[in-house]
Design an enzyme around this catalytic site. Sequence first.
Site, PDB file in Angstrom:
ATOM      1  N   THR A 163      -8.798   6.558  -1.784  1.00 56.56           N
ATOM      2  CA  THR A 163      -9.857   5.966  -1.888  1.00 56.56           C
ATOM      3  C   THR A 163     -10.699   7.034  -1.742  1.00 56.56           C
ATOM      4  O   THR A 163     -11.763   7.187  -1.892  1.00 56.56           O
ATOM      5  CB  THR A 163      -9.825   4.565  -0.705  1.00 56.56           C
ATOM      6  OG1 THR A 163      -9.699   5.572   0.931  1.00 56.56           O
ATOM      7  CG2 THR A 163      -9.219   4.186  -1.801  1.00 56.56           C
TER       8      THR A 163
ATOM      9  N   LYS B 299     -14.118   8.156  -3.406  1.00 53.05           N
ATOM     10  CA  LYS B 299     -15.602   8.992  -2.871  1.00 53.05           C
ATOM     11  C   LYS B 299     -16.415  10.273  -3.583  1.00 53.05           C
ATOM     12  O   LYS B 299     -17.852  10.794  -3.667  1.00 53.05           O
ATOM     13  CB  LYS B 299     -15.750   8.936  -1.467  1.00 53.05           C
ATOM     14  CG  LYS B 299     -14.723   7.471  -0.550  1.00 53.05           C
ATOM     15  CD  LYS B 299     -14.654   7.619   1.304  1.00 53.05           C
ATOM     16  CE  LYS B 299     -13.681   5.927   0.771  1.00 53.05           C
ATOM     17  NZ  LYS B 299     -13.096   5.787   2.291  1.00 53.05           N
TER      18      LYS B 299
ATOM     19  N   LYS C   9      -8.173  13.784   4.354  1.00 53.05           N
ATOM     20  CA  LYS C   9      -6.888  12.899   4.643  1.00 53.05           C
ATOM     21  C   LYS C   9      -5.690  12.578   5.682  1.00 53.05           C
ATOM     22  O   LYS C   9      -5.549  13.657   6.051  1.00 53.05           O
ATOM     23  CB  LYS C   9      -6.453  12.920   3.208  1.00 53.05           C
ATOM     24  CG  LYS C   9      -5.568  14.353   2.338  1.00 53.05           C
ATOM     25  CD  LYS C   9      -5.394  14.265   1.233  1.00 53.05           C
ATOM     26  CE  LYS C   9      -5.457  14.522  -0.087  1.00 53.05           C
ATOM     27  NZ  LYS C   9      -6.461  12.993  -0.802  1.00 53.05           N
ATOM     28  N   ARG C  10      -4.985  11.762   5.789  1.00 51.05           N
ATOM     29  CA  ARG C  10      -3.920  12.255   6.635  1.00 51.05           C
ATOM     30  C   ARG C  10      -3.250  13.586   6.043  1.00 51.05           C
ATOM     31  O   ARG C  10      -2.669  13.425   5.319  1.00 51.05           O
ATOM     32  CB  ARG C  10      -2.822  10.918   6.859  1.00 51.05           C
ATOM     33  CG  ARG C  10      -4.476   9.716   7.671  1.00 51.05           C
ATOM     34  CD  ARG C  10      -4.269  10.050   9.542  1.00 51.05           C
ATOM     35  NE  ARG C  10      -2.624   9.776  10.068  1.00 51.05           N
ATOM     36  CZ  ARG C  10      -2.809   9.168  11.195  1.00 51.05           C
ATOM     37  NH1 ARG C  10      -3.834   8.325  11.146  1.00 51.05           N
ATOM     38  NH2 ARG C  10      -1.856   8.402  11.171  1.00 51.05           N
TER      39      ARG C  10
ATOM     40  N   LYS D  52       0.889  14.702   0.766  1.00 50.82           N
ATOM     41  CA  LYS D  52       0.155  14.665   0.088  1.00 50.82           C
ATOM     42  C   LYS D  52       0.188  16.327   0.271  1.00 50.82           C
ATOM     43  O   LYS D  52      -0.894  16.394  -0.549  1.00 50.82           O
ATOM     44  CB  LYS D  52      -1.070  14.277   1.109  1.00 50.82           C
ATOM     45  CG  LYS D  52      -1.041  12.548   1.493  1.00 50.82           C
ATOM     46  CD  LYS D  52      -1.856  12.069   2.700  1.00 50.82           C
ATOM     47  CE  LYS D  52      -1.926  11.071   2.943  1.00 50.82           C
ATOM     48  NZ  LYS D  52      -2.654   9.652   2.069  1.00 50.82           N
TER      49      LYS D  52
ATOM     50  N   HIS E  34       0.919  -1.109  -0.025  1.00 47.94           N
ATOM     51  CA  HIS E  34      -0.151  -0.260   0.220  1.00 47.94           C
ATOM     52  C   HIS E  34       1.075   1.531  -0.083  1.00 47.94           C
ATOM     53  O   HIS E  34       0.118   2.276   0.528  1.00 47.94           O
ATOM     54  CB  HIS E  34      -1.264  -0.162   1.290  1.00 47.94           C
ATOM     55  CG  HIS E  34      -2.177  -0.788   1.505  1.00 47.94           C
ATOM     56  ND1 HIS E  34      -2.961  -0.605   0.707  1.00 47.94           N
ATOM     57  CD2 HIS E  34      -1.857  -1.954   1.512  1.00 47.94           C
ATOM     58  CE1 HIS E  34      -4.176  -1.967   1.066  1.00 47.94           C
ATOM     59  NE2 HIS E  34      -3.111  -2.984   1.713  1.00 47.94           N
TER      60      HIS E  34
END
Length: 825
Positions: free
Chosen positions: A670, A674, A560-561, A566, A369
């Site tokens: 993910t 969504k 998100k984290r 990111k 992952h």
Amino acid sequence: MTPPTHPLALAPVSAPPHSVDGFVKEFLRELNTGQGVALSRSTVNDQYLALARTVRHYLMARWLETLRHNRQSKAKYVGYLSAEYLLGRQLGNALMATDLNDVAEKALASCGLDLATLRAQEVEPGLGNGGLGRLAACFIDSLATMSVPCIGYGIRYEYGIFRQTFVDGRQVEQPDTWLALGAPWEFPHPEAAVEVDFGGYTETYDDNGTERTRWVPAWNVLGIPYNYMVPGYQNGRVNTLRLWSAQATKAFDLSIFNAGDYAEAVRAQTFAENITKVLYPEDSTPQGKELRLQQQYFFVACSIRDFIEQMVEEDFDLHNLPERIHFQLNDTHPVIAVPELMRILVDEKKWEWDEAWDVTRRCFAYTCHTLLPEALETWPTDLLGRLLPRHLEIIFRINDEFLAEVRAAYPEDELRARRMSIVADYPERSVRMAYLATVAGTRVNGVAALHSQLLAEKVLPDFSSFWPDKFTNVTNGVTPRRFIKMANPSLSELITDTVGPGWVTDLERLAELEPYAEDEDFRRAFRRTKDVNKTRLYALLRTRDGIDLPEGHLLDVMVKRLHEYKRQTLKLLHVVTLYDRIISGRVDPTSVLPRTVVFGAKAAPGYRMAKEIIFLANSVAATLNADKRLNGRLSVAFPANYNVTLAEKLIPAADLSEQISLAGMEASGTGNMKFALNGALTVGTDDGANVEIRQLVGDENFFLFGMTEPEVSDLQAAGYHPTEYYESNAELKSAIDLISSGAFSDGDRNAFEQVVSNLLYQDRFMALADYQSYLDAQDRVEAAYVNKEAWTKSAIRNIARTGFFSSDRSMRDYLSRIWGATPDR
Ligand code: 26W
């Protein structure tokens, strides 16, 4: 001994009647006899617990029937091994699975109670960090809905992911006491406890002329299974999630009690229970903590034992084990299961090594992952040897035999053998768990097309050229039940009214919405659903966080984290630039598109830079929201404690989805799926599953920006100098200078020193290099949003074209590419 029987026991339980009256009766009975309170004296928590148990009754017959059916059919199971399951609240999902929502609502109303209030009482089981744990939860939902026999194995952490609070804008962690008010969804089975050994040494002995090894452990603990129902969607199936909780063994404390040391005995108990006390909140850099390895071995030892015992009970020949189970390794956290199964077969069942290895390697498959090198787990051999001495020996032998294979294939290439060794010698002697998983598994998969390609080419290149057929891709997916049907009832109703109800279990049918993008009435109806969802979100944020958001804005969401890769900082640079343009007079505030930016993100408690970025985000939010010069055109909210429950409210309300990681860094994402499925448009890089989202929705319905992965690699190779971007881009320079000027910190110029100097002098994730491209993309967003009808068309096309991202499809891919698979060697 024959099992007990009775004519009435043939249909073990039957569900209570699916009527309002029937439901009321069950509910009041649970309240009175289960909770021991009268309705008139009951608290909301009493009512919630009674309601949960009532809904449980309706699932029970299906659960027992599913178990009976699977026992009888001897079907092959999926054994999903995951250290994390980020389940989200259970009640709404159970009501949906049983189609009891309306019945429950009416039944409660007749008692003077409000279903929504009771649902809000549930504390979600946050037994995961983020993407990986939530994916596991989506997968077991899909398998149950598809009637595939699956048992999810994991850890029942007493404390899940910490509760995030903000104190003066800084993250402060609070323990997550999710069990405190009762746990109505779990079924503990202390009588089925399993023993798990640790420590000690190994010795060889003569077994009638055969030399064998035995492990003489130093201590052990008990694993208590807690079963959870995993209901399929209205299909009569209920699978099982089995989470293990650690407890001291009797023998352990008895011996100490006998020695007269009561205090020591109680301490031993605490010691054992520590193993499942808390979820480690790190989601990228493994800390190499002994307790974490204990957790990993504890839960896989319990799980493997559990399944093998079931097979032994059936008198099943374990040589055929791969016909009955495929264990899926959710990242490397459960990889110690491989030497554990070998140990059971070789040491306990006294098999030959080769036959044990042949069975073992056909029982496992491995999903990776991540791509971040620092996220790949390794365990020092001295730690492994101390905690699991026999497993270390087994790993050494697996490695020796594997390297012999490599050397035979590449006789002149010792360097290659060194590179591929499961046991690394530098910087310290350690076991590379990803390599062990790759050697042992039938298949290795990444979680999106780009990720699987990079995994094979960059992370495990020697392995993918050695075993090209072992490597495959399964693009992630999300469950449409929780993230559309349950989270977005207004959109769900519109979809069902338009194309019928089949989409919930056959998401590709969303394609039938495509022509309705051209239908003005449908577009208006779609916009109404967005407005309903925004109103619902703003009401929640008011009561939950005391945040008041303006109506009528473009809702721009990044949840998100918190991770540097990111690039929440890139989003902040955008926000600061928008602010700077107004206060510097470069643009007229009345000409600015009204926009609300919402962040949600937890930082690992030990990740200092991530916490500084949270502080910056909160500081920017406070400054902007207080500045009258903005005319209410730009606001920023950062509700604390982003979790599944909040996601279910935030995502359906969003207009714009921020997926802005540096290309080549986000394995899949993910959340991106969504958002698209709920009709938000994406502004994103060519990374992870964004690539596939864009291919499906089309360039004209996606705001692409930034370098591609090869461009990132080239820039890295050529030498990246962030200051050059700062010096040459006036808006970028001005935004960074504004942060350094104290504008967001009451004049304190040093408040964000670490974030700023990291951006200027390091910027590992190249936010500055992508800044201009990102701003340009945001200009395109604003131009597009102004045209309501065109924007709505794009949103509808996003929904109609992303049915591919159902986790049902992911499960079909795993079934055909991995779980049905036999290795080709
Ligand atoms: C402590 C070590 C560690 C390292 C990595 C703990 C946890 C991890 C996880 C593998 C990180 C993770 O959650 N990865 C995410 O997995 C999602 C599901 O596949 C992807 O969608 C995300 O892109 C990926 O970051």
